[in-house]
Design an enzyme around this catalytic site. Sequence first.
Site, PDB file in Angstrom:
ATOM      1  N   PRO A   1      -4.050   0.363   2.070  1.00  0.00           N
ATOM      2  CA  PRO A   1      -4.011  -0.280   3.190  1.00  0.00           C
ATOM      3  C   PRO A   1      -2.770  -1.220   3.356  1.00  0.00           C
ATOM      4  O   PRO A   1      -2.372  -1.969   4.259  1.00  0.00           O
ATOM      5  CB  PRO A   1      -5.066  -1.493   2.859  1.00  0.00           C
ATOM      6  N   GLY A   2      -1.379  -0.746   2.506  1.00  0.00           N
ATOM      7  CA  GLY A   2      -0.180  -1.197   2.803  1.00  0.00           C
ATOM      8  C   GLY A   2       0.321  -2.158   1.886  1.00  0.00           C
ATOM      9  O   GLY A   2       1.251  -2.708   1.932  1.00  0.00           O
ATOM     10  N   GLY A   3      -0.166  -2.228   0.512  1.00  0.00           N
ATOM     11  CA  GLY A   3       0.286  -2.885  -0.633  1.00  0.00           C
ATOM     12  C   GLY A   3       1.629  -2.535  -0.698  1.00  0.00           C
ATOM     13  O   GLY A   3       2.356  -3.577  -1.143  1.00  0.00           O
TER      14      GLY A   3
ATOM     15  N   LYS B   1      -1.757  10.122 -11.636  1.00  0.00           N
ATOM     16  CA  LYS B   1      -3.049   9.745 -12.369  1.00  0.00           C
ATOM     17  C   LYS B   1      -3.378  10.512 -13.286  1.00  0.00           C
ATOM     18  O   LYS B   1      -3.131  11.708 -13.548  1.00  0.00           O
ATOM     19  CB  LYS B   1      -3.884   9.923 -11.014  1.00  0.00           C
TER      20      LYS B   1
END
Length: 333
Positions: free
Chosen positions: A204-206, A290
């Site tokens: 979401p744009g962090g 990851k």
Amino acid sequence: MLSPILFSVAADSYEWAVREIRAEFGRDVRIERVSADLGRVAGPPVEDLARACDAGRIIFVRHLTTEIASFSPDELPPGYELAELILEELRDYPKALAVQAWTDSASTGGSYYHLIQDALADRGVTVTRSGQEVVVSCFAGRRAMLLGLNRLEFSLSDWPGGRMRLARSEDRVSRSEFKLEEAIATFGLELPAGGKALDLGASPGGWTRILRQHGQEVWSVDPGALDPRLRGDRRIHHAATTAGRFFAANRVRFDVVVNDMRMDQVMSARMMLDAGAHLRRGGLAVVTLKGGGKNPLDGARRGMDVLRQEYDVLHARQLHHNRNEITVIARKL
């Protein structure tokens, strides 16, 4: 004989850190576990261990200090004796020292910090929690209290045990912001003034928000929406599409590319190879590889081998805000 070194890790990464240390310094090096996230190694100089960590040859160690004393919890000496132990280890009498304390329980270690702070202050030494050339470390465990001393340049992190604590604020878009903030602070990354940055998997744009805080004009690529608080920023360009489609149409040359996408290490690294065609020579890359699976160390190594086709890998480390991930810092060749 060299003093033993205390090394901090994520609890579930301890065995991988041991494997890396032995690969670097030999299988006969003596290592013992002190607590869930702390180990002791005897043999290599702290400078050599720190350089191996900083170069990414050891990626699961977060913090280092040279052990100078240990005590059972019920035999902790008074503060003035701790101060004497610390000062005797130093060649020159210090004007200031950093003192960092932590525990293996829910407590913060504040009582140990204040014990040492007061004792050193009585000897005319200014004490801060960070920002000094020499760091005193105090780990309080269930079975022992350990005292360490190290130069900041060989400590890997300027936080107790490498446990960076960042302030939470209402402006934050996501927890993932902590990862990029920690990477920038830990590795001393300098983003170019007025640079152009590409954020892959941005929603979401962090990370986009952190890049903007560092003066970057950001192209945020993700089919998902950005947080409404970011939509009014004219220097954020949301490309609501996949990375592949964005690359096919893009004509912008970037100074920075970041990637926190949820995919396995090799796929994520290959995505960075595609991004490299849109990155200036010498441009900065930040990617989280990851982990998970049966062998996260070998998976991370495979990902870094792929990255080296287009990048010079500068750093690789499992930071405090990483979970089953490795943060890699690289520059475009």
